[in-house]
Each structure stands twice: as structure tokens, then as C-alpha cells.
Design a protein around this motif. Structure first.
Motif, mmCIF file in Angstrom:
data_model
loop_
_atom_site.group_PDB
_atom_site.id
_atom_site.type_symbol
_atom_site.label_atom_id
_atom_site.label_comp_id
_atom_site.label_asym_id
_atom_site.label_seq_id
_atom_site.Cartn_x
_atom_site.Cartn_y
_atom_site.Cartn_z
ATOM 1 N N MET A 1 7.232 20.968 -36.569
ATOM 2 C CA MET A 1 8.395 21.196 -37.436
ATOM 3 C C MET A 1 8.254 20.433 -38.753
ATOM 4 S SD MET A 1 11.576 21.168 -34.751
ATOM 5 C CE MET A 1 11.639 22.332 -33.377
ATOM 6 N N GLU A 2 7.719 19.226 -38.671
ATOM 7 C CA GLU A 2 7.505 18.410 -39.865
ATOM 8 C C GLU A 2 6.548 19.113 -40.823
ATOM 9 O OE1 GLU A 2 7.283 13.695 -40.166
ATOM 10 O OE2 GLU A 2 5.441 14.542 -39.332
ATOM 11 N N TRP A 3 5.469 19.660 -40.282
ATOM 12 C CA TRP A 3 4.498 20.382 -41.110
ATOM 13 C C TRP A 3 5.148 21.606 -41.745
ATOM 14 C CZ3 TRP A 3 2.450 25.120 -41.879
ATOM 15 C CH2 TRP A 3 1.276 25.196 -42.635
ATOM 16 N N LYS B 1 4.629 14.255 -48.145
ATOM 17 C CA LYS B 1 3.543 14.904 -48.878
ATOM 18 C C LYS B 1 2.663 13.894 -49.612
ATOM 19 C CE LYS B 1 6.165 19.155 -49.694
ATOM 20 N NZ LYS B 1 6.754 20.029 -50.720
ATOM 21 N N THR B 2 3.280 12.802 -50.061
ATOM 22 C CA THR B 2 2.512 11.789 -50.794
ATOM 23 C C THR B 2 1.737 10.852 -49.878
ATOM 24 O OG1 THR B 2 4.477 10.359 -50.853
ATOM 25 C CG2 THR B 2 4.120 11.823 -52.740
ATOM 26 N N CYS C 1 5.333 24.584 -45.466
ATOM 27 C CA CYS C 1 5.605 26.025 -45.331
ATOM 28 C C CYS C 1 7.109 26.277 -45.266
ATOM 29 C CB CYS C 1 4.910 26.566 -44.074
ATOM 30 S SG CYS C 1 4.606 28.348 -44.110
ATOM 31 N N SER C 2 7.829 25.649 -46.178
ATOM 32 C CA SER C 2 9.291 25.751 -46.164
ATOM 33 C C SER C 2 9.798 27.126 -46.571
ATOM 34 C CB SER C 2 9.896 24.686 -47.094
ATOM 35 O OG SER C 2 9.408 24.851 -48.417
ATOM 36 N N ASN C 3 8.875 27.982 -47.064
ATOM 37 C CA ASN C 3 9.286 29.348 -47.416
ATOM 38 C C ASN C 3 9.215 30.305 -46.229
ATOM 39 O OD1 ASN C 3 6.533 29.493 -47.139
ATOM 40 N ND2 ASN C 3 6.122 30.423 -49.139
ATOM 41 N N LEU D 1 17.579 17.417 -46.965
ATOM 42 C CA LEU D 1 16.342 16.809 -46.480
ATOM 43 C C LEU D 1 15.237 16.863 -47.540
ATOM 44 C CD1 LEU D 1 15.008 15.549 -43.947
ATOM 45 C CD2 LEU D 1 14.292 17.861 -43.307
ATOM 46 N N ASP D 2 14.601 15.733 -47.775
ATOM 47 C CA ASP D 2 13.533 15.628 -48.769
ATOM 48 C C ASP D 2 12.221 15.291 -48.071
ATOM 49 O OD1 ASP D 2 11.992 15.319 -51.017
ATOM 50 O OD2 ASP D 2 12.827 13.356 -51.566
#
Length: 368
Positions: free
Chosen positions: A165-167, A63-64, A172-174, A57-58
């Protein structure tokens, strides 16, 4: 006196003690060990494809073009720290008083045992422009608001969960774990984080909360929660965690998000998450320390052990938070007594509520 008791008398006492505990805690044990969903085989090609898609998933396109999904993103709050537990509270735009209370009480926790904890509020767009200005001001003051680009309404609560979840994935993927909860819930962050820190193995596919088993869809056309056969055809919903509060690991956030983007179902939000989890091969895990929709009667040592309690009034939260955050630990015996006490009182409240509702219904029928 106890020394003079005969064998059959001792047996009678022990039997009653065991019966009391089985009535009090047997339901939780039954749900935890005997009513669990069957394991999903990962040889299912569809599940394997979903998991592979989640792995790749990208989130860079989001973000852009942040403004497409978020009015207020607070995208920087997670970037400079390694978050262990990210808590996103589903809140209504007008309920600033409740958000301030959470900030003062159980939400005023930034770390547990050296691990970072972050608490944010998820909102949709308000109806009025004046309220939007208030929310923008609140966000500038506290920096903990996520506002989605959709109207905040009962029909859009599923969108709010997907947006949360998207946010998480984008900014905050860490974060190791995500706790989704509602603003009327009291959460013992310290107890929950301590439990998660003690998970030594199987740190993937974590989806834990108060599991709802074999719930029947509402087929009453006059009901607000009506679900037609065209919307959902099965007799029962799959097992899912009550939407009042549940925890998922970061990999589960990815998997559910991938399924959610390809799923259109008009079902309750927590059911939607459960269906997405099932399609991704994830089994919900029951924990009786989550209260679900129940309000747990207060006892200090009980509240230091459980994770959540529902239906909390503002003055209750303030008073009880002060007591359980006083730094005094509970002994094993005090915790046991507290759990028995609050469980018994909660059952009494349930029966009292049931009796009152029964009397009201009978009176209404008699009047008719």
C-alpha cells in the motif's frame, strides 16, 4: 411426455429445480444480501479524523528516502501511464518459477478495453545473499519487483501488505484500483477489470472480495495462529475480505494505510486489513466470484466468469490459461452450465476432502 404432466407433477419438478439452485447458490446470496456489516456512521469523530488525515496524506518524505523502506522499489514503472488496475502479487523470494509462470499466463495482461493494467510482485528480504543477487537480476530483467526492507517470513506478511500500500501511494497514486493477491491464486484479470469498469456509482470506499463473517480468533496456545486476549479482546473478528485476493479503491488504500501506521495488532494479515478498514468506516463487500481459499474445479466458461481460484498447480494454470484466453466467448447458457458444473464439482471435492480428513482423524484416535 411433458405435456401430459399434471399440475402437482409440474409443481414437484419446479420445486426441485428451485431447491437445487438454492442449495447451490443460496449461500452466496445469503452472504451478499443478509450478512453484510451494518453501515458505519461517519459522524464518529475518530473516523472523520482518519479520513481527513488520509486526504492530506503526504508521501514525499518516503520518496526522498526510498532505501529506508525498499531494497528494490521499481519506482518508475507506474509514472508514465494512467493505471486502471494495479495488481500486487504477494510472493516468496525463492519462488521465481511461480513468478515466471504468472508472467506467462494471467499476469501477461497489460490492458483491458483500452485501460492500463499493471502487475507487480511484492517480496521481503531473503535469508541468503545469493538469493538476493538472483532477485536483483530478476528485477533488472522484468522490472516488476518490489522488495521491502524486512525479512520475508510468515510473521512479516502484514508488513508486506502495508509495504504494498505504501508503494502504491508513493509511486502509483493514479491507479484507480489495487488488487492484492497471493502467488498460488489464479486471477482472471479480464473478468475482474470488466466488472470494475462497469461500476457506475459509489467508486469510493471499495473493499471487495470473499468476505469472512464472524470468525473467532484462535485462542489455542499450542496453535501457530494463536491470538491472545491481550492482542485482541473481542469475541469475533470484524467482517473482512479473505487475503487470498481482494480489491480496494485508491482512497481506501490511503485510509487503511493511515490506520495501519497507528495500529499494532498480532493478528492474521487479512484480519489486520479488515480491522483497519472498520476503523476507517469501510464496509467489506461480498462477491462470490472471488473463491477465497477454495479451489474451483475447472470449466472454461466458469473460469471466464469468476475472478479467482485458489490452490492452483503450475501445469493447471498453464493449461487453463491457454483455454480461457483462446478468444472464444461463452453464451449465457454456456456460462450458466459452466457455473453449475464447477460449483457442483467443487462441492464434491469439499465433501471428499472432509470425508478423508474424518477417516484420518478417526484412525488416529483409534490408534491412540
Amino acid at each position: 411426455m411433458f405435456c401430459r404432466l399434471r399440475t402437482h407433477q409440474w409443481c414437484f419438478i419446479i420445486f426441485n429445480i428451485m431447491l437445487f439452485h438454492s442449495l447451490l447458490f443460496g449461500g452466496d446470496l445469503l452472504e451478499k444480501y443478509f450478512l453484510r456489516s451494518l453501515p458505519v456512521t461517519y459522524t464518529d469523530m475518530k473516523i472523520l479524523q482518519i479520513r481527513e488525515k488520509a486526504r492530506k496524506l503526504d508521501m514525499d518524505p518516503l520518496k526522498t528516502n526510498i532505501s529506508k523502506s525498499f531494497i528494490i522499489s521499481s519506482s518508475e514503472v507506474c509514472s508514465d501511464q494512467e493505471v486502471f488496475l494495479l495488481t500486487i502479487v504477494s510472493s516468496s523470494p525463492a519462488n521465481r518459477t511461480r513468478r515466471n509462470l504468472i508472467r506467462q499466463t494471467w499476469g501477461n495482461v497489460t490492458g483491458i478495453r483500452g485501460y492500463a493494467v499493471l502487475i507487480l510482485f511484492a517480496l521481503g528480504k531473503p535469508v541468503s545473499e545469493a538469493m538476493q543477487l538472483d532477485i536483483s537480476e530478476e528485477s533488472q530483467n522484468h522490472g516488476d519487483i518490489i522488495e521491502g526492507n524486512f525479512l520475508d517470513s510468515s510473521e512479516n506478511q502484514t508488513l508486506k501488505i502495508v509495504m504494498s500500500m505504501e508503494w502504491t501511494l508513493a509511486f502509483c497514486s493514479n491507479a484507480k484500483f489495487l488488487l492484492k493477491t497471493d502467488e498460488e491464486i489464479f486471477v482472471n484479470i479480464a473478468s475482474l477489470a470488466d466488472y470494475l469498469l462497469n461500476l457506475k456509482t459509489h467508486l469510493e470506499d471499495i473493499y471487495i472480495g470473499r468476505v469472512i463473517h464472524q470468525e473467532v480468533p484462535d485462542r489455542d496456545p499450542q496453535s501457530k495462529g494463536f491470538v491472545s486476549l491481550s492482542q485482541y479482546q473481542e469475541q469475533y473478528y470484524p467482517d473482512y475480505c479473505s487475503g487470498t485476493a481482494f480489491v480496494i479503491s485508491q482512497d481506501v488504500v490511503r485510509k487503511i494505510y493511515v490506520v495501519a501506521k497507528e495500529t499494532i495488532l498480532l493478528v492474521p494479515p487479512d484480519v489486520f486489513v479488515g480491522i483497519c478498514a472498520k476503523n476507517a468506516g469501510i464496509i467489506p463487500i461480498q462477491s462470490s466470484r472471488f473463491s477465497g481459499k477454495k479451489h474451483i474445479r475447472y470449466n472454461r466458461c466458469c473460469y471466464k466468469f469468476i475472478f479467482t481460484s485458489s490452490g492452483m498447480e503450475d501445469d493447471e494454470i498453464l493449461k487453463e490459461w491457454r483455454e480461457i484466453s483462446d478468444g472464444k466467448d461463452c453464451t449465457l447458457l454456456e456460462t450458466y452450465y459452466g457455473l453449475v458444473s464447477c460449483r457442483v464439482l467443487t462441492y464434491f471435492d469439499k465433501f471428499k476432502h472432509f470425508n478423508i480428513e474424518t477417516i484420518k482423524n478417526e484412525a488416529f484416535r483409534f490408534t491412540n
